[in-house]
Design a protein around this motif. Structure first.
Motif, PDB file in Angstrom:
ATOM      1  N   VAL A   1       6.064 -14.666   3.642  1.00 39.79           N
ATOM      2  CA  VAL A   1       6.439 -13.268   3.402  1.00 39.79           C
ATOM      3  C   VAL A   1       5.176 -12.438   3.290  1.00 39.79           C
ATOM      4  O   VAL A   1       4.236 -12.829   2.599  1.00 39.79           O
ATOM      5  CB  VAL A   1       7.270 -13.132   2.105  1.00 39.79           C
ATOM      6  CG1 VAL A   1       7.563 -11.667   1.811  1.00 39.79           C
ATOM      7  CG2 VAL A   1       8.559 -13.925   2.210  1.00 39.79           C
ATOM      8  N   TRP A   2       5.156 -11.322   3.971  1.00 38.34           N
ATOM      9  CA  TRP A   2       3.989 -10.446   3.964  1.00 38.34           C
ATOM     10  C   TRP A   2       4.315  -9.192   3.166  1.00 38.34           C
ATOM     11  O   TRP A   2       5.287  -8.499   3.456  1.00 38.34           O
ATOM     12  CB  TRP A   2       3.617 -10.074   5.396  1.00 38.34           C
ATOM     13  CG  TRP A   2       2.381  -9.242   5.529  1.00 38.34           C
ATOM     14  CD1 TRP A   2       2.310  -7.876   5.609  1.00 38.34           C
ATOM     15  CD2 TRP A   2       1.029  -9.713   5.594  1.00 38.34           C
ATOM     16  NE1 TRP A   2       1.007  -7.471   5.716  1.00 38.34           N
ATOM     17  CE2 TRP A   2       0.193  -8.568   5.711  1.00 38.34           C
ATOM     18  CE3 TRP A   2       0.452 -10.979   5.569  1.00 38.34           C
ATOM     19  CZ2 TRP A   2      -1.192  -8.662   5.803  1.00 38.34           C
ATOM     20  CZ3 TRP A   2      -0.929 -11.071   5.653  1.00 38.34           C
ATOM     21  CH2 TRP A   2      -1.731  -9.934   5.772  1.00 38.34           C
ATOM     22  N   ILE A   3       3.489  -8.892   2.156  1.00 41.71           N
ATOM     23  CA  ILE A   3       3.660  -7.668   1.371  1.00 41.71           C
ATOM     24  C   ILE A   3       2.589  -6.680   1.818  1.00 41.71           C
ATOM     25  O   ILE A   3       1.395  -6.975   1.713  1.00 41.71           O
ATOM     26  CB  ILE A   3       3.519  -7.946  -0.140  1.00 41.71           C
ATOM     27  CG1 ILE A   3       4.604  -8.923  -0.602  1.00 41.71           C
ATOM     28  CG2 ILE A   3       3.610  -6.648  -0.937  1.00 41.71           C
ATOM     29  CD1 ILE A   3       4.477  -9.332  -2.046  1.00 41.71           C
ATOM     30  N   SER A   4       3.002  -5.546   2.338  1.00 43.54           N
ATOM     31  CA  SER A   4       2.030  -4.566   2.826  1.00 43.54           C
ATOM     32  C   SER A   4       2.262  -3.209   2.167  1.00 43.54           C
ATOM     33  O   SER A   4       3.368  -2.897   1.721  1.00 43.54           O
ATOM     34  CB  SER A   4       2.137  -4.425   4.354  1.00 43.54           C
ATOM     35  OG  SER A   4       3.411  -3.917   4.714  1.00 43.54           O
ATOM     36  N   GLY A   5       1.216  -2.436   2.105  1.00 38.34           N
ATOM     37  CA  GLY A   5       1.299  -1.105   1.502  1.00 38.34           C
ATOM     38  C   GLY A   5      -0.080  -0.504   1.367  1.00 38.34           C
ATOM     39  O   GLY A   5      -1.089  -1.193   1.481  1.00 38.34           O
TER      40      GLY A   5
ATOM     41  N   PHE B   1      -3.362   1.311  -0.454  1.00 36.31           N
ATOM     42  CA  PHE B   1      -4.115   1.014  -1.665  1.00 36.31           C
ATOM     43  C   PHE B   1      -3.484   1.761  -2.846  1.00 36.31           C
ATOM     44  O   PHE B   1      -3.239   2.954  -2.780  1.00 36.31           O
ATOM     45  CB  PHE B   1      -5.582   1.447  -1.499  1.00 36.31           C
ATOM     46  CG  PHE B   1      -6.418   1.200  -2.714  1.00 36.31           C
ATOM     47  CD1 PHE B   1      -6.936  -0.057  -2.994  1.00 36.31           C
ATOM     48  CD2 PHE B   1      -6.691   2.236  -3.610  1.00 36.31           C
ATOM     49  CE1 PHE B   1      -7.703  -0.291  -4.111  1.00 36.31           C
ATOM     50  CE2 PHE B   1      -7.473   2.014  -4.735  1.00 36.31           C
ATOM     51  CZ  PHE B   1      -7.976   0.753  -4.983  1.00 36.31           C
ATOM     52  N   GLY B   2      -3.201   0.999  -3.920  1.00 32.28           N
ATOM     53  CA  GLY B   2      -2.619   1.616  -5.112  1.00 32.28           C
ATOM     54  C   GLY B   2      -1.105   1.775  -5.053  1.00 32.28           C
ATOM     55  O   GLY B   2      -0.511   2.406  -5.938  1.00 32.28           O
ATOM     56  N   SER B   3      -0.477   1.196  -4.030  1.00 35.35           N
ATOM     57  CA  SER B   3       0.978   1.366  -3.887  1.00 35.35           C
ATOM     58  C   SER B   3       1.780   0.386  -4.736  1.00 35.35           C
ATOM     59  O   SER B   3       3.002   0.500  -4.823  1.00 35.35           O
ATOM     60  CB  SER B   3       1.376   1.224  -2.415  1.00 35.35           C
ATOM     61  OG  SER B   3       1.039  -0.067  -1.927  1.00 35.35           O
ATOM     62  N   GLY B   4       1.098  -0.606  -5.340  1.00 40.62           N
ATOM     63  CA  GLY B   4       1.794  -1.535  -6.231  1.00 40.62           C
ATOM     64  C   GLY B   4       2.027  -2.921  -5.664  1.00 40.62           C
ATOM     65  O   GLY B   4       2.891  -3.660  -6.140  1.00 40.62           O
ATOM     66  N   LYS B   5       1.247  -3.302  -4.651  1.00 45.00           N
ATOM     67  CA  LYS B   5       1.431  -4.623  -4.026  1.00 45.00           C
ATOM     68  C   LYS B   5       1.178  -5.754  -5.023  1.00 45.00           C
ATOM     69  O   LYS B   5       1.957  -6.700  -5.111  1.00 45.00           O
ATOM     70  CB  LYS B   5       0.490  -4.773  -2.822  1.00 45.00           C
ATOM     71  CG  LYS B   5       0.711  -3.782  -1.698  1.00 45.00           C
ATOM     72  CD  LYS B   5      -0.172  -4.076  -0.505  1.00 45.00           C
ATOM     73  CE  LYS B   5      -1.657  -3.968  -0.831  1.00 45.00           C
ATOM     74  NZ  LYS B   5      -2.067  -2.595  -1.220  1.00 45.00           N
ATOM     75  N   SER B   6       0.069  -5.661  -5.759  1.00 46.33           N
ATOM     76  CA  SER B   6      -0.286  -6.708  -6.718  1.00 46.33           C
ATOM     77  C   SER B   6       0.751  -6.805  -7.836  1.00 46.33           C
ATOM     78  O   SER B   6       1.107  -7.901  -8.279  1.00 46.33           O
ATOM     79  CB  SER B   6      -1.669  -6.448  -7.317  1.00 46.33           C
ATOM     80  OG  SER B   6      -2.672  -6.556  -6.335  1.00 46.33           O
ATOM     81  N   HIS B   7       1.225  -5.659  -8.288  1.00 50.76           N
ATOM     82  CA  HIS B   7       2.223  -5.642  -9.361  1.00 50.76           C
ATOM     83  C   HIS B   7       3.516  -6.303  -8.888  1.00 50.76           C
ATOM     84  O   HIS B   7       4.108  -7.124  -9.589  1.00 50.76           O
ATOM     85  CB  HIS B   7       2.485  -4.197  -9.797  1.00 50.76           C
ATOM     86  CG  HIS B   7       3.048  -4.096 -11.182  1.00 50.76           C
ATOM     87  ND1 HIS B   7       3.169  -2.903 -11.850  1.00 50.76           N
ATOM     88  CD2 HIS B   7       3.529  -5.039 -12.030  1.00 50.76           C
ATOM     89  CE1 HIS B   7       3.700  -3.116 -13.042  1.00 50.76           C
ATOM     90  NE2 HIS B   7       3.933  -4.410 -13.172  1.00 50.76           N
ATOM     91  N   LEU B   8       3.947  -5.957  -7.670  1.00 51.87           N
ATOM     92  CA  LEU B   8       5.150  -6.564  -7.103  1.00 51.87           C
ATOM     93  C   LEU B   8       4.970  -8.068  -6.926  1.00 51.87           C
ATOM     94  O   LEU B   8       5.872  -8.854  -7.258  1.00 51.87           O
ATOM     95  CB  LEU B   8       5.481  -5.909  -5.761  1.00 51.87           C
ATOM     96  CG  LEU B   8       6.607  -6.571  -4.949  1.00 51.87           C
ATOM     97  CD1 LEU B   8       7.910  -6.548  -5.730  1.00 51.87           C
ATOM     98  CD2 LEU B   8       6.766  -5.873  -3.603  1.00 51.87           C
ATOM     99  N   LEU B   9       3.815  -8.469  -6.390  1.00 52.81           N
ATOM    100  CA  LEU B   9       3.541  -9.890  -6.168  1.00 52.81           C
ATOM    101  C   LEU B   9       3.596 -10.654  -7.484  1.00 52.81           C
ATOM    102  O   LEU B   9       4.165 -11.750  -7.550  1.00 52.81           O
ATOM    103  CB  LEU B   9       2.164 -10.054  -5.523  1.00 52.81           C
ATOM    104  CG  LEU B   9       1.671 -11.486  -5.311  1.00 52.81           C
ATOM    105  CD1 LEU B   9       2.602 -12.235  -4.360  1.00 52.81           C
ATOM    106  CD2 LEU B   9       0.246 -11.492  -4.784  1.00 52.81           C
TER     107      LEU B   9
END
Length: 204
Positions: A60-64, A66-74
């Motif tokens: 699964v690839w999480i894209s967005g 910078f600062g969109s919340g990728k790390s938080h979602l992961l």
């Protein structure tokens, strides 16, 4: 004036969430906002993940931006999908590490508040799938210049999670072999008797 807010508006919230740092995971779970877009994508993801007959690939690839919340979602997703090893889930002030059940219960409450009963059910179903989540920064673990750097990094994290010495793949293999033969604990006892220190201190 502050009394009109449900939550304490004076509470300090870290604006940067690091995926590999679980020092404030309880706060990050509590403050996580299930937007409509995230709810839709979580439904699609969990619906596939929970289905044992699904013939999709497991990447699964999480894209967005910078600062969109990728790390938080992961980070939230990793705690939804499986139990995290204790050493990766410590919280501030010596509080007990947050459990997978607590994370899912928190997300279910947010889904219920949004009247998203489908997501609530998918989260509940996911909890019945036994799993462990290993969240790590591959760049900080992989050895530069190695042709098998990617595979070695995954093996190291996996070995560490099983209690083997991931920092040295040859020592970890020795431990795995001894464990498979049912001799690891006996080996540790004999090592400590001869070396006057536990195997966990001497294996480096």
């Amino acid at each position: 004036m502050k009394q009109i807010f449900v939550k304490n508006i004076d509470e300090k919230i870290d604006g940067v969430v690091k995926a590999s740092d679980d020092g404030k995971i309880a706060d990050e779970v509590r403050e996580y906002v299930l937007t409509n877009e995230i709810q839709t994508n979580l439904e699609q993801f969990l619906d596939t993940y929970n289905d044992p007959t699904a013939d999709y690939t497991n990447g699964v690839w999480i894209s967005g931006f910078f600062g969109s919340g990728k790390s938080h979602l992961l980070k939230i997703l990793s705690h939804i999908l499986g139990d995290a090893p204790t050493q990766h889930s410590t919280d501030d002030n010596n509080r007990e590490p947050i459990t997978r059940t607590e994370v899912i219960d928190n997300m279910k409450a947010k889904a219920l508040q949004a009247e998203n009963h489908e997501l609530e059910g998918l989260l509940d179903a996911n909890l019945r799938i036994p799993a462990m989540s290993l969240l790590f920064n591959i760049d900080s673990i992989s050895q530069k210049g190695s042709k098998t750097a990617l595979m070695d990094a995954f093996i190291r994290v996996f070995d560490d999670a099983r209690g083997y010495y991931g920092a040295n793949k040859y020592v970890a293999k020795l431990e795995r072999d001894l464990d498979n033969d049912g001799c690891l604990e006996q080996f540790k006892t004999e090592f400590e008797r001869l070396a006057n220190k536990p195997w966990s201190k001497g294996r480096a």
